[in-house]
Design a protein around this motif. Structure first.
Motif, PDB file in Angstrom:
ATOM      1  N   ARG A 288       0.827  -1.204   0.000  1.00 40.19           N
ATOM      2  CA  ARG A 288       0.000   0.000   0.000  1.00 40.19           C
ATOM      3  C   ARG A 288       0.866   1.261   0.000  1.00 40.19           C
ATOM      4  N   THR A 289       0.376   2.312  -0.643  1.00 38.20           N
ATOM      5  CA  THR A 289       1.014   3.625  -0.537  1.00 38.20           C
ATOM      6  C   THR A 289       0.409   4.428   0.607  1.00 38.20           C
ATOM      7  N   ALA A 290      -0.743   3.998   1.067  1.00 36.77           N
ATOM      8  CA  ALA A 290      -1.418   4.667   2.189  1.00 36.77           C
ATOM      9  C   ALA A 290      -2.485   3.722   2.714  1.00 36.77           C
ATOM     10  N   ARG A 291      -2.956   3.985   3.925  1.00 34.53           N
ATOM     11  CA  ARG A 291      -4.068   3.213   4.460  1.00 34.53           C
ATOM     12  C   ARG A 291      -4.728   4.006   5.576  1.00 34.53           C
ATOM     13  N   VAL A 292      -5.951   3.616   5.902  1.00 33.66           N
ATOM     14  CA  VAL A 292      -6.671   4.203   7.026  1.00 33.66           C
ATOM     15  C   VAL A 292      -7.109   3.053   7.926  1.00 33.66           C
ATOM     16  N   GLU A 293      -6.794   3.162   9.214  1.00 36.72           N
ATOM     17  CA  GLU A 293      -7.146   2.128  10.174  1.00 36.72           C
ATOM     18  C   GLU A 293      -8.146   2.659  11.181  1.00 36.72           C
ATOM     19  N   LEU A 294      -8.968   1.770  11.676  1.00 35.88           N
ATOM     20  CA  LEU A 294      -9.855   2.057  12.778  1.00 35.88           C
ATOM     21  C   LEU A 294      -9.273   1.393  14.015  1.00 35.88           C
ATOM     22  N   VAL A 295      -9.113   2.155  15.081  1.00 33.15           N
ATOM     23  CA  VAL A 295      -8.491   1.667  16.296  1.00 33.15           C
ATOM     24  C   VAL A 295      -9.460   1.869  17.460  1.00 33.15           C
ATOM     25  N   LYS A 296      -9.696   0.803  18.180  1.00 33.01           N
ATOM     26  CA  LYS A 296     -10.595   0.859  19.335  1.00 33.01           C
ATOM     27  C   LYS A 296      -9.888   1.546  20.497  1.00 33.01           C
ATOM     28  N   ILE A 297     -10.485   2.598  21.035  1.00 34.65           N
ATOM     29  CA  ILE A 297      -9.900   3.298  22.168  1.00 34.65           C
ATOM     30  C   ILE A 297     -10.902   3.308  23.315  1.00 34.65           C
ATOM     31  N   TYR A 298     -10.411   3.614  24.488  1.00 33.59           N
ATOM     32  CA  TYR A 298     -11.239   3.535  25.689  1.00 33.59           C
ATOM     33  C   TYR A 298     -11.464   4.936  26.243  1.00 33.59           C
ATOM     34  N   ARG A 299     -12.710   5.184  26.596  1.00 33.91           N
ATOM     35  CA  ARG A 299     -13.047   6.479  27.173  1.00 33.91           C
ATOM     36  C   ARG A 299     -12.533   6.582  28.608  1.00 33.91           C
TER      37      ARG A 299
END
Length: 300
Positions: A288-299
């Motif tokens: 890939r030349t780029a990517r977008v990830e979704l990351v689970k974070i905690y409040r």
């Protein structure tokens, strides 16, 4: 070592040879059937078989066209269906792999439906509790992905059979083939992140954006609606040969683009935060030349 290679070109000595997707065959497995050729109507299962209006039907599916390679193998005595399934899945994970659907045991429906109605191979009719199915997408450099259907089952006589179907599509689905929301949830729960599947596109002026396909966006929205307690970080990555500051600016723009699309689909802004890290996280880059990830974070 000989490899099982998937392509539209030719078959010899019990192995298929191809560009870009190579799989080692299961040691001492017996190949029952194999074929390779063009198809314009492959039924790719993206869900379980469920009883609908008195008959067993897939609750989600996609028609594919392209080159189809099929293998039916019998595993050596004493080897389980799950071991055979994991053997091929572990190899697929060496590629840019995206799980679209997975089921195990009776959650898949009846083995009879998979064997006789779907794959049309009677040897695959086994015990419902000892079956497993997965549907996967493998992205490669030519942008026309491989779609992989993997099914393993144990029969009442303890024999174990595995079906491997691989379609190298001849065209890209413009709407996108979305992952089952449960597959996205499983990825976020197990590894903490999920790579959003859409690719970069450029306009006439060279401005790059991510091509957000409706099916992929809706799957993400469905995940967030089913998990109202979750907050996700949208993290952009950019690996273009430019200074880090420019990479970070570009990657943040990709993340913001997806964040805006998710908000416009009805998800509150307080559940999303965007970041751009440029090329500072190269692990998982692949081709890939780029990517977008979704990351689970905690409040807090």
């Amino acid at each position: 070592m000989k490899l099982l290679l998937i392509t539209a070109v030719f078959i010899f000595s019990g192995f298929v040879h191809a560009a870009e997707l190579s799989l080692e065959p299961y040691h001492n497995a017996r190949i029952l059937f194999q074929s390779s050729g063009e198809t314009d109507d492959y039924l790719f299962a993206l869900g379980s078989y469920k009883k609908i209006a008195g008959s067993w039907r897939l609750d989600r599916q996609q028609r594919l066209s392209g080159n189809l390679t099929r293998y039916t193998v019998e595993l050596p005595e004493g080897h389980s269906a799950s071991k055979g399934f994991d053997f091929y899945l572990d190899q697929l994970q060496n590629f840019n792999l995206r799980e679209l659907f997975h089921c195990n045991g009776r959650d898949c429906g009846t083995s009879n439906s998979w064997a006789n109605n779907h794959f049309k191979i009677l040897q695959l009719y086994g015990l419902d509790q000892f079956q497993q199915y997965g549907a996967y997408e493998v992205i490669n450099a030519d942008a026309k992905p491989f779609y992989v259907a993997l099914y393993a089952v144990q029969r009442g006589n303890k024999r174990v059979y595995l079906q491997l179907d691989i379609v190298h599509v001849d065209r890209v689905n413009e709407q996108g083939i979305a992952a089952n929301p449960e597959s996205i949830i499983r990825a976020l729960d197990s590894s903490g992140y999920y790579v959003f599947p859409d690719l970069l596109t450029g306009d006439a002026q060279g401005v790059m954006t991510i091509n957000i396909k409706p099916a992929h966006l809706q799957a993400l929205v469905d995940v967030l609606k089913s998990r109202p307690e979750w907050t996700l970080a949208i993290v952009g990555h950019d690996y273009s040969p430019v200074p880090l500051a420019v990479q970070q600016k570009n990657s943040h723009a990709y993340a913001e683009q997806l964040k805006t699309a998710v908000q416009e689909a009805g998800i509150g802004a307080d559940r999303l935060v965007s970041y751009g890290v440029g090329g500072l996280a190269p692990a998982g880059k692949g081709d890939r030349t780029a990517r977008v990830e979704l990351v689970k974070i905690y409040r807090q």
